[in-house]
Design an enzyme around this catalytic site. Structure first.
Site, PDB file in Angstrom:
ATOM      1  N   SER A   1       5.232 -15.175  17.541  1.00  0.00           N
ATOM      2  CA  SER A   1       5.112 -13.873  16.868  1.00  0.00           C
ATOM      3  C   SER A   1       6.271 -12.946  17.187  1.00  0.00           C
ATOM      4  O   SER A   1       6.336 -11.833  16.641  1.00  0.00           O
ATOM      5  CB  SER A   1       3.775 -13.201  17.209  1.00  0.00           C
ATOM      6  OG  SER A   1       3.600 -13.135  18.609  1.00  0.00           O
TER       7      SER A   1
ATOM      8  N   ASN B   1      -4.430 -10.949  25.667  1.00  0.00           N
ATOM      9  CA  ASN B   1      -5.405 -10.464  24.678  1.00  0.00           C
ATOM     10  C   ASN B   1      -5.655  -8.969  24.797  1.00  0.00           C
ATOM     11  O   ASN B   1      -5.704  -8.252  23.795  1.00  0.00           O
ATOM     12  CB  ASN B   1      -6.730 -11.217  24.806  1.00  0.00           C
ATOM     13  CG  ASN B   1      -6.564 -12.698  24.526  1.00  0.00           C
ATOM     14  OD1 ASN B   1      -5.493 -13.123  24.094  1.00  0.00           O
ATOM     15  ND2 ASN B   1      -7.601 -13.475  24.771  1.00  0.00           N
TER      16      ASN B   1
ATOM     17  N   THR C   1      -8.957  14.809 -20.138  1.00  0.00           N
ATOM     18  CA  THR C   1      -9.943  13.824 -19.687  1.00  0.00           C
ATOM     19  C   THR C   1      -9.852  12.712 -20.727  1.00  0.00           C
ATOM     20  O   THR C   1      -9.555  12.988 -21.905  1.00  0.00           O
ATOM     21  CB  THR C   1     -11.385  14.388 -19.642  1.00  0.00           C
ATOM     22  OG1 THR C   1     -11.740  14.826 -20.950  1.00  0.00           O
ATOM     23  CG2 THR C   1     -11.512  15.544 -18.663  1.00  0.00           C
ATOM     24  N   HIS C   2     -10.074  11.494 -20.320  1.00  0.00           N
ATOM     25  CA  HIS C   2      -9.909  10.326 -21.208  1.00  0.00           C
ATOM     26  C   HIS C   2      -8.505  10.291 -21.813  1.00  0.00           C
ATOM     27  O   HIS C   2      -8.304   9.723 -22.887  1.00  0.00           O
ATOM     28  CB  HIS C   2     -10.942  10.314 -22.345  1.00  0.00           C
ATOM     29  CG  HIS C   2     -12.346  10.546 -21.878  1.00  0.00           C
ATOM     30  ND1 HIS C   2     -13.184   9.524 -21.524  1.00  0.00           N
ATOM     31  CD2 HIS C   2     -13.030  11.692 -21.669  1.00  0.00           C
ATOM     32  CE1 HIS C   2     -14.349  10.024 -21.141  1.00  0.00           C
ATOM     33  NE2 HIS C   2     -14.278  11.348 -21.208  1.00  0.00           N
TER      34      HIS C   2
ATOM     35  N   SER D   1      19.553   2.624 -17.454  1.00  0.00           N
ATOM     36  CA  SER D   1      19.353   1.253 -17.888  1.00  0.00           C
ATOM     37  C   SER D   1      20.713   0.569 -17.967  1.00  0.00           C
ATOM     38  O   SER D   1      21.714   1.195 -18.292  1.00  0.00           O
ATOM     39  CB  SER D   1      18.693   1.258 -19.269  1.00  0.00           C
ATOM     40  OG  SER D   1      19.017   0.082 -19.975  1.00  0.00           O
TER      41      SER D   1
ATOM     42  N   LYS E   1      18.888   5.915 -21.555  1.00  0.00           N
ATOM     43  CA  LYS E   1      17.682   5.903 -20.715  1.00  0.00           C
ATOM     44  C   LYS E   1      17.840   6.632 -19.384  1.00  0.00           C
ATOM     45  O   LYS E   1      18.889   6.580 -18.751  1.00  0.00           O
ATOM     46  CB  LYS E   1      17.281   4.446 -20.395  1.00  0.00           C
ATOM     47  CG  LYS E   1      16.772   3.653 -21.575  1.00  0.00           C
ATOM     48  CD  LYS E   1      15.379   4.056 -22.037  1.00  0.00           C
ATOM     49  CE  LYS E   1      14.304   3.675 -21.055  1.00  0.00           C
ATOM     50  NZ  LYS E   1      14.004   2.252 -21.052  1.00  0.00           N
TER      51      LYS E   1
ATOM     52  N   ASN F   1      15.179   6.560 -16.279  1.00  0.00           N
ATOM     53  CA  ASN F   1      13.884   5.973 -15.923  1.00  0.00           C
ATOM     54  C   ASN F   1      13.323   6.573 -14.628  1.00  0.00           C
ATOM     55  O   ASN F   1      14.062   6.789 -13.676  1.00  0.00           O
ATOM     56  CB  ASN F   1      14.030   4.460 -15.752  1.00  0.00           C
ATOM     57  CG  ASN F   1      14.444   3.779 -17.040  1.00  0.00           C
ATOM     58  OD1 ASN F   1      14.079   4.225 -18.130  1.00  0.00           O
ATOM     59  ND2 ASN F   1      15.242   2.728 -16.928  1.00  0.00           N
TER      60      ASN F   1
ATOM     61  N   GLU G   1       7.660   5.202 -10.381  1.00  0.00           N
ATOM     62  CA  GLU G   1       7.109   3.869 -10.667  1.00  0.00           C
ATOM     63  C   GLU G   1       6.898   3.093  -9.372  1.00  0.00           C
ATOM     64  O   GLU G   1       5.944   2.323  -9.234  1.00  0.00           O
ATOM     65  CB  GLU G   1       8.048   3.102 -11.608  1.00  0.00           C
ATOM     66  CG  GLU G   1       7.976   3.657 -13.017  1.00  0.00           C
ATOM     67  CD  GLU G   1       9.044   3.098 -13.940  1.00  0.00           C
ATOM     68  OE1 GLU G   1       8.794   3.014 -15.138  1.00  0.00           O
ATOM     69  OE2 GLU G   1      10.141   2.742 -13.464  1.00  0.00           O
TER      70      GLU G   1
ATOM     71  N   TYR H   1     -11.242 -13.401  21.170  1.00  0.00           N
ATOM     72  CA  TYR H   1      -9.906 -13.545  20.592  1.00  0.00           C
ATOM     73  C   TYR H   1      -9.714 -14.911  19.934  1.00  0.00           C
ATOM     74  O   TYR H   1     -10.132 -15.941  20.450  1.00  0.00           O
ATOM     75  CB  TYR H   1      -8.822 -13.351  21.676  1.00  0.00           C
ATOM     76  CG  TYR H   1      -7.426 -13.497  21.113  1.00  0.00           C
ATOM     77  CD1 TYR H   1      -6.760 -12.410  20.552  1.00  0.00           C
ATOM     78  CD2 TYR H   1      -6.772 -14.733  21.101  1.00  0.00           C
ATOM     79  CE1 TYR H   1      -5.497 -12.541  20.002  1.00  0.00           C
ATOM     80  CE2 TYR H   1      -5.496 -14.870  20.551  1.00  0.00           C
ATOM     81  CZ  TYR H   1      -4.868 -13.772  20.006  1.00  0.00           C
ATOM     82  OH  TYR H   1      -3.621 -13.909  19.457  1.00  0.00           O
TER      83      TYR H   1
ATOM     84  N   GLN I   1      -3.349 -12.738  15.380  1.00  0.00           N
ATOM     85  CA  GLN I   1      -1.904 -12.485  15.365  1.00  0.00           C
ATOM     86  C   GLN I   1      -1.435 -12.050  13.971  1.00  0.00           C
ATOM     87  O   GLN I   1      -0.393 -11.426  13.829  1.00  0.00           O
ATOM     88  CB  GLN I   1      -1.178 -13.754  15.822  1.00  0.00           C
ATOM     89  CG  GLN I   1       0.312 -13.614  15.942  1.00  0.00           C
ATOM     90  CD  GLN I   1       0.916 -14.755  16.755  1.00  0.00           C
ATOM     91  OE1 GLN I   1       0.806 -14.797  17.966  1.00  0.00           O
ATOM     92  NE2 GLN I   1       1.526 -15.706  16.081  1.00  0.00           N
TER      93      GLN I   1
HETATM   94  N1  ARG Z   1       1.046 -13.063  20.115  1.00  0.00           N
HETATM   95  C1  ARG Z   1      -0.362 -12.942  20.306  1.00  0.00           C
HETATM   96  C2  ARG Z   1      -0.945 -12.059  19.209  1.00  0.00           C
HETATM   97  O1  ARG Z   1      -0.204 -11.419  18.573  1.00  0.00           O
HETATM   98  C3  ARG Z   1      -0.652 -12.329  21.642  1.00  0.00           C
HETATM   99  C4  ARG Z   1      -1.974 -12.706  22.203  1.00  0.00           C
HETATM  100  C5  ARG Z   1      -1.936 -14.129  22.583  1.00  0.00           C
HETATM  101  N2  ARG Z   1      -3.148 -14.526  23.176  1.00  0.00           N
HETATM  102  C6  ARG Z   1      -3.485 -15.802  23.286  1.00  0.00           C
HETATM  103  N3  ARG Z   1      -4.639 -16.058  23.815  1.00  0.00           N
HETATM  104  N4  ARG Z   1      -2.761 -16.770  22.837  1.00  0.00           N
HETATM  105  O2  ARG Z   1      -2.123 -12.012  18.982  1.00  0.00           O
END
Ligand code: ARG
Length: 464
Positions: free
Chosen positions: A24, A114, A159-160, A281, A287, A289, A294, A321, A326
């Site tokens: 991660s 965790n 309205t509408h 454009s 144009k 825009n 948007e 957990y 993640q």
């Molecule tokens: N990278 C993990 C997450 O974002 C951190 C927690 C990892 N915990 C574990 N038990 N592997 O959730």
């Protein structure tokens, strides 16, 4: 290194594709500052529980503080460790061990990634909410300023998508200001539930060390420690709630943008947007825009997607957990980035908005938007409302067949339908007369709107 923080249990290397799936760091590097701040507080907590000596605490704190300074000065440095460290937590621990040696290995005592990740995310979300509250305030100010500028501009209210009754342009702007004021209130409420400290929950069952969780929570600016360790490590409703607040705010911006997009068409011709927030454009030279608007409209779909994404991730997860969690980060990070951009664009769109006051007024005079005034006029003369409604309906049909406005009908046209109508009807049909009759609290009468502007300004003064 291939197994990061949990070498002992494994013989074989992790599969590179698994690493790609599992790591991660590519996105949680954004939690670097929070991870170090949480670690500094955690070091103090375990020192308080007798795990570290005063000298060890001092060494760890010094090393963590220099990592913190480095993180703030060069936030991108961590990206050089992509593919090396699994996540931001492993990165910080490795860097700490590299800096203080074996002592660094003591920091993780009684803590799990965790509770660490839940803490980092809450700290990050709290900071992001505070930034969004400031941006919402600026957006509200630009709406109130627009209302102030256009407090005398008359616009058809719809309205509408059919012209319904004349309103003040200011009233339109203040409608969106009211929505954003609720977004502020919602996000502030949500912040209180975000601001709870999971540290001390360990992996799921609570840490075995006698740490002072109340003090630890306070050290990190949290209002209190979490009440249940399973819940604290597995719950992400604080993210879902934050994402709802963001999605709702984005939907408000989207509706405002849609109004403005319509108002800028040649068919409406009510407003002109500044060159700085529009584009041309590549093919059609004439144009201009409304791209900024948007995108305010388009981005809301993406933010709603982030909300749906976290809810879907959570819905079938057993306690506590699971690695699925993640997946909580990218929608949160992305939605925060998008809403921030959108909120910051709003003042640029509104401050540069040119309102074509005559076109608004002309449109408000067309489309029989003063028909309700005529019915009210009849009610004032003692005609029961239902009957008045019928009479006016016939008069509108008559006016349509003659291609004229109600106020362009001759007095005989009126009296043919209803004897009670007198020459004072023309006064009743004037735009300003209708508006002045709507001075009810929350109405579009000029005095009511002036008061609403004052109320909005006062609430913006009280805020912060
Ligand atoms: N990278 C993990 C997450 O974002 C951190 C927690 C990892 N915990 C574990 N038990 N592997 O959730």
């Amino acid at each position: 290194m291939s197994r990061g923080l949990a070498q002992g249990r494994f013989d074989a290397e992790a599969d590179p594709l698994f690493r790609q799936l599992n790591d991660s760091l590519p996105f949680d590097h954004r939690l670097l500052v929070q991870d170090i701040e949480g670690s500094i507080a955690w070091a103090a907590a375990i020192a308080g529980a007798g795990v570290l000596s005063a000298d060890e605490l001092a060494q760890l704190t010094t090393a963590l503080n220099s990592l913190l300074a480095e993180a703030k000065a060069s936030p991108d440095l961590i990206l050089q460790s992509l593919g090396r460290d699994e996540d931001v937590h492993s990165y910080v621990e490795r860097r700490l061990i590299e800096s203080v040696g074996a002592l660094g290995k003591k920091l993780h005592t009684g803590r799990s990634r965790n509770d660490q990740v839940a803490t980092d995310l809450r700290l990050w979300t709290r900071g992001a909410i505070d930034a969004r509250l400031g941006e919402l305030r600026e957006a509200r100010i630009s709406l109130v300023n627009l209302a102030d500028r256009e407090r005398a501009t008359i616009l058809p209210g719809y309205t509408h998508l059919q012209r319904a009754q004349p309103i003040l342009f200011a009233h339109w702007a203040l409608a969106y200001e009211s929505m954003l004021a609720r977004d502020v209130a919602r996000l502030s409420d949500c912040r209180a539930r975000v601001n709870i400290c999971p540290l001390g929950s360990a992996a799921l069952a609570g840490t075995t060390y006698p740490i002072d969780r109340v003090k630890l929570a306070r050290d990190l600016g949290f209002t209190s420690p979490s009440a249940n360790s399973l819940d604290a490590t597995a719950d992400r409703d604080f993210i879902a709630e934050t994402l709802f607040c963001i999605a709702q705010a984005s939907v408000h911006l989207s509706r405002m943008a849609e109004d403005l997009i319509l108002f800028m068409t040649q068919e409406y011709g009510f407003v002109e947007m500044g060159d700085s927030v529009t584009s041309g454009s590549s093919l059609m030279p004439q144009k201009k825009n409304p791209d900024a608007c948007e995108l305010l409209r388009g981005k809301s779909g993406r933010m709603i997607g982030s909300l749906v994404s976290i809810l879907t991730t959570m819905k079938g997860l057993p306690l506590a957990y699971n690695k699925d969690l993640q997946e909580d980060k990218e929608p949160l990070f992305d939605a925060m980035e998008q809403i921030s951009m959108c909120l910051r664009v709003v003042p640029r769109v509104l401050d540069g908005l040119k309102v074509r006051r005559d076109a608004c007024r002309d449109a408000a005079m067309g489309g029989y938007a003063n028909a309700t005034e005529l019915a009210d006029y009849l009610v004032g003369k003692g005609v029961p409302f239902r009957e008045a409604h019928d009479i006016v309906g016939r008069l509108v049909r008559h006016a349509i067949s003659k291609y004229v406005k109600l106020e362009e009908l001759a007095l005989v046209d009126f009296t043919e339908q209803c004897k009670t109508i007198g020459p004072d009807v023309y006064e009743a049909l004037k735009l300003d007369t209708g508006l002045a009759r709507r001075e009810v609290l929350g109405g579009t009468g000029p005095k009511a709107v002036a008061e609403a502007i004052e109320r909005a300004r006062a609430s913006l003064r009280d805020f912060h």
